[in-house]
Write an enzyme that holds these catalytic residues in place. Structure first.
Site, PDB file in Angstrom:
ATOM      1  N   TYR A 135       1.037  -1.184   0.590  1.00 38.59           N
ATOM      2  CA  TYR A 135       0.139  -0.133   0.171  1.00 38.59           C
ATOM      3  C   TYR A 135       1.294   1.385   0.044  1.00 38.59           C
ATOM      4  O   TYR A 135       1.754   1.313   0.621  1.00 38.59           O
ATOM      5  CB  TYR A 135      -1.141   0.154   1.092  1.00 38.59           C
ATOM      6  CG  TYR A 135      -1.780  -1.027   1.313  1.00 38.59           C
ATOM      7  CD1 TYR A 135      -3.324  -0.787   0.674  1.00 38.59           C
ATOM      8  CD2 TYR A 135      -2.346  -2.488   1.948  1.00 38.59           C
ATOM      9  CE1 TYR A 135      -4.837  -1.377   0.549  1.00 38.59           C
ATOM     10  CE2 TYR A 135      -3.113  -2.595   1.651  1.00 38.59           C
ATOM     11  CZ  TYR A 135      -4.246  -2.520   0.921  1.00 38.59           C
ATOM     12  OH  TYR A 135      -5.033  -3.872   1.054  1.00 38.59           O
ATOM     13  N   TYR A 170      -0.357 -10.176   0.114  1.00 43.44           N
ATOM     14  CA  TYR A 170       0.661  -9.604   1.275  1.00 43.44           C
ATOM     15  C   TYR A 170       0.408  -9.887   2.593  1.00 43.44           C
ATOM     16  O   TYR A 170      -0.570 -11.277   2.681  1.00 43.44           O
ATOM     17  CB  TYR A 170       0.509  -8.402   0.971  1.00 43.44           C
ATOM     18  CG  TYR A 170      -0.490  -7.177   2.174  1.00 43.44           C
ATOM     19  CD1 TYR A 170      -1.116  -7.693   3.531  1.00 43.44           C
ATOM     20  CD2 TYR A 170      -1.955  -6.688   0.665  1.00 43.44           C
ATOM     21  CE1 TYR A 170      -2.673  -6.872   4.071  1.00 43.44           C
ATOM     22  CE2 TYR A 170      -2.500  -6.291   1.871  1.00 43.44           C
ATOM     23  CZ  TYR A 170      -2.766  -5.999   2.734  1.00 43.44           C
ATOM     24  OH  TYR A 170      -4.341  -5.769   3.433  1.00 43.44           O
ATOM     25  N   ARG A 204      -3.496 -12.072   3.615  1.00 47.64           N
ATOM     26  CA  ARG A 204      -4.568 -11.244   2.773  1.00 47.64           C
ATOM     27  C   ARG A 204      -4.557 -12.384   1.783  1.00 47.64           C
ATOM     28  O   ARG A 204      -3.093 -12.070   1.142  1.00 47.64           O
ATOM     29  CB  ARG A 204      -3.785 -10.098   3.847  1.00 47.64           C
ATOM     30  CG  ARG A 204      -4.739  -9.748   4.852  1.00 47.64           C
ATOM     31  CD  ARG A 204      -6.023  -9.446   4.964  1.00 47.64           C
ATOM     32  NE  ARG A 204      -7.091  -9.921   5.023  1.00 47.64           N
ATOM     33  CZ  ARG A 204      -8.235  -9.163   4.150  1.00 47.64           C
ATOM     34  NH1 ARG A 204      -7.908  -7.654   3.860  1.00 47.64           N
ATOM     35  NH2 ARG A 204      -9.240  -9.636   4.142  1.00 47.64           N
ATOM     36  N   HIS A 220      -6.832  -8.463  -2.525  1.00 49.15           N
ATOM     37  CA  HIS A 220      -8.770  -7.773  -2.410  1.00 49.15           C
ATOM     38  C   HIS A 220      -8.786  -6.075  -2.644  1.00 49.15           C
ATOM     39  O   HIS A 220      -7.550  -5.914  -2.893  1.00 49.15           O
ATOM     40  CB  HIS A 220      -9.032  -8.035  -1.056  1.00 49.15           C
ATOM     41  CG  HIS A 220      -8.586  -7.143  -0.190  1.00 49.15           C
ATOM     42  ND1 HIS A 220      -6.906  -8.161   0.609  1.00 49.15           N
ATOM     43  CD2 HIS A 220      -8.278  -6.068   0.179  1.00 49.15           C
ATOM     44  CE1 HIS A 220      -6.497  -7.282   1.464  1.00 49.15           C
ATOM     45  NE2 HIS A 220      -7.025  -5.874   1.759  1.00 49.15           N
ATOM     46  N   HIS A 252     -10.521  -3.185  -2.208  1.00 52.55           N
ATOM     47  CA  HIS A 252     -11.178  -2.320  -1.010  1.00 52.55           C
ATOM     48  C   HIS A 252     -12.534  -1.548  -1.315  1.00 52.55           C
ATOM     49  O   HIS A 252     -11.930  -0.548  -2.267  1.00 52.55           O
ATOM     50  CB  HIS A 252     -10.683  -1.704   0.357  1.00 52.55           C
ATOM     51  CG  HIS A 252     -10.118  -2.071   1.350  1.00 52.55           C
ATOM     52  ND1 HIS A 252     -10.659  -2.443   2.440  1.00 52.55           N
ATOM     53  CD2 HIS A 252      -8.659  -2.793   0.531  1.00 52.55           C
ATOM     54  CE1 HIS A 252      -8.786  -3.137   2.753  1.00 52.55           C
ATOM     55  NE2 HIS A 252      -8.292  -3.146   2.231  1.00 52.55           N
TER      56      HIS A 252
END
Lengths: 210, 233
Positions: B104, B143, B153, B156, B158
């Site tokens: 991120y 990640y 995770r 995905h 959000h």
């Protein structure tokens, strides 16, 4: 296996957490100032400058208005402030009308990320009492959504204003056990309406099933 | 004046606030029961004027910087619907995601994967008159995270929606088909089966554009407005 497009599974999309990294995607500069006078609400310190792509602050209300500040800390079940929470509000204008019912230009929606100290802050106007279509009158209040890491779905609560006589007859406050009502009452202190949010534990904020 | 629509309550597919396998819920979920309230005007109204509020559309996440980001280019599209299957028109859909390496663009993401100077990962569009939306992006990477030993995770995206009213607010995550990490992910698994599969997008060759990008379909169903007895009286 069945998936999002399967007719037999059709129904509400499940809620998931916003996680800890929403800051470059959701809270924009000025999002926590409902009259548009400042750029509070975002956390541009959490991303490189050229990766802040969200809106820039701009005035939303052109008439001069009397503003109020609402501020509070969000704490977890151990009393620890939460630096990765987002608070949203939805409220009526000073005459008690929601956007769409009036042409005041006031939108009434705000979004504030918490600071490293777990503090959120809004600048807005004090809402008026709201009259529902069936004539029911609600005391001046602001609806809150709390979203954050470790929160699989938003928590919903309301802020009421200390000292407002209409609180005594508010139909929603009346549904809250007496001993817990105080968690929904903001207190005026040094010109700021203070409204802390306790996610869990002693003096846990009342959250609503809507 | 007609009574505004009221909205269905949560269905059985919504997660509980407390899901101990997702450790962060332990101290961030209420212990007192929620107080059930009727939906008043406050819950059945909601903001409009998205452009004025949040700024203009950002539908293509691959053209926000000087050059193309790294990764597999994708198209994500679908419809926003209520529980009667009716389109939710002109409502805002906000998305954010990690880059192709699973990193991120966020100061607190310490995962040792490369940042991409050409990728932020934030988007926002308004649905059209049929409730449709469409984003262009790159497929996010999986990640690791600190929930438990060797926790990862699943890839995905959000998504955040407000819908027509305060009552319809939704934040969710879209997963990708055939990802083996979904069934061992505590966040996805906070949602019971079979409803968990509502969050798994479908690869679609008709949405895929030749020589350009893979297409995925993902519809979002908000709590549906029901006609109230008041209206019919």
């Amino acid at each position: 296996m069945a998936d999002n497009q399967s007719n037999e599974l059709f129904g509400q999309t499940p809620s998931q957490t916003v996680g800890p990294f929403f800051h470059y995607g959701l809270p924009w500069k000025g999002g926590a100032d409902l009259v548009g006078a400042t750029d509070i609400g975002a956390r541009p310190d959490l991303m490189p400058e050229d990766h802040y792509l969200l809106a820039q602050s701009h005035a939303t209300v052109t008439e001069p208005v009397e503003t109020i500040t609402i501020e509070g800390v969000v704490v977890d079940g151990q009393g620890v402030p939460t630096p990765d929470v987002m608070v949203e509000i939805w409220q009526a204008d000073p005459t008690g009308r929601y956007a769409g019912e009036s042409n005041s230009g006031f939108i009434g929606f705000g979004r504030s990320s918490t600071s490293e100290a777990g503090v959120y802050r809004f600048v807005t106007v004090k809402p008026g009492a709201v009259t529902d279509s069936d004539g029911m009158i609600q005391a001046p209040h602001i609806a809150f959504s709390i979203l954050g890491r470790g929160m699989l779905k938003r928590l919903v609560t309301r802020l009421y204003f200390d000292g407002d006589v209409a609180n005594e007859s508010d139909p929603i406050l009346g549904l809250v056990p007496h001993a817990r009502r105080d968690t929904l009452i903001a207190k005026a202190r040094d010109g700021v309406w203070r409204f802390d949010i306790v996610l869990q534990g002693v003096r846990e904020t009342v959250f609503f099933d809507i | 004046m007609t009574k505004p629509d009221t909205y269905t309550r949560e269905d059985a597919g919504q997660p509980a606030s407390l899901h101990p396998a997702y450790a962060s819920t332990l101290l961030r979920s209420p212990r007192q029961p929620l107080v059930r309230i009727p939906q008043t005007l406050t819950e059945t109204t909601g903001p409009r004027d998205w452009d004025r509020l949040m700024g203009g559309a950002m539908a293509d996440l691959t053209t926000q910087h000087a050059a193309m980001p790294q990764g597999q280019r994708i198209i994500v599209s679908g419809r926003v619907l209520d529980e009667q299957g009716r389109p939710v028109k002109h409502t805002v859909v906000e998305i954010w995601q990690a880059n192709a390496a699973g990193r991120y663009i966020h100061a607190k993401d310490q995962w040792d994967a490369p940042l991409d100077p050409n990728f932020t990962g934030a988007g926002r569009v308004i649905t059209d008159g049929e409730g449709r939306y469409r984003f262009v992006s790159v497929r996010p990477g999986a990640y690791p995270w600190g929930n438990h030993y060797n926790a990862w995770r699943p890839a995905h995206i959000h998504l955040s929606l407000l819908g027509p009213a305060f009552a319809t607010r939704l934040v969710t995550q879209m997963y990708f088909p055939d990802d083996p990490l979904i069934e061992i992910d505590p966040i996805a698994n906070a949602v019971p089966m079979p409803q968990r599969q509502r969050m798994v997008s479908r690869f679609d060759i008709a949405t895929t554009q030749a020589n350009w990008a893979l297409g995925y379909l993902f519809d979002i169903v908000l709590r549906g407005s029901l006609a109230t007895p008041m209206e019919q009286r």
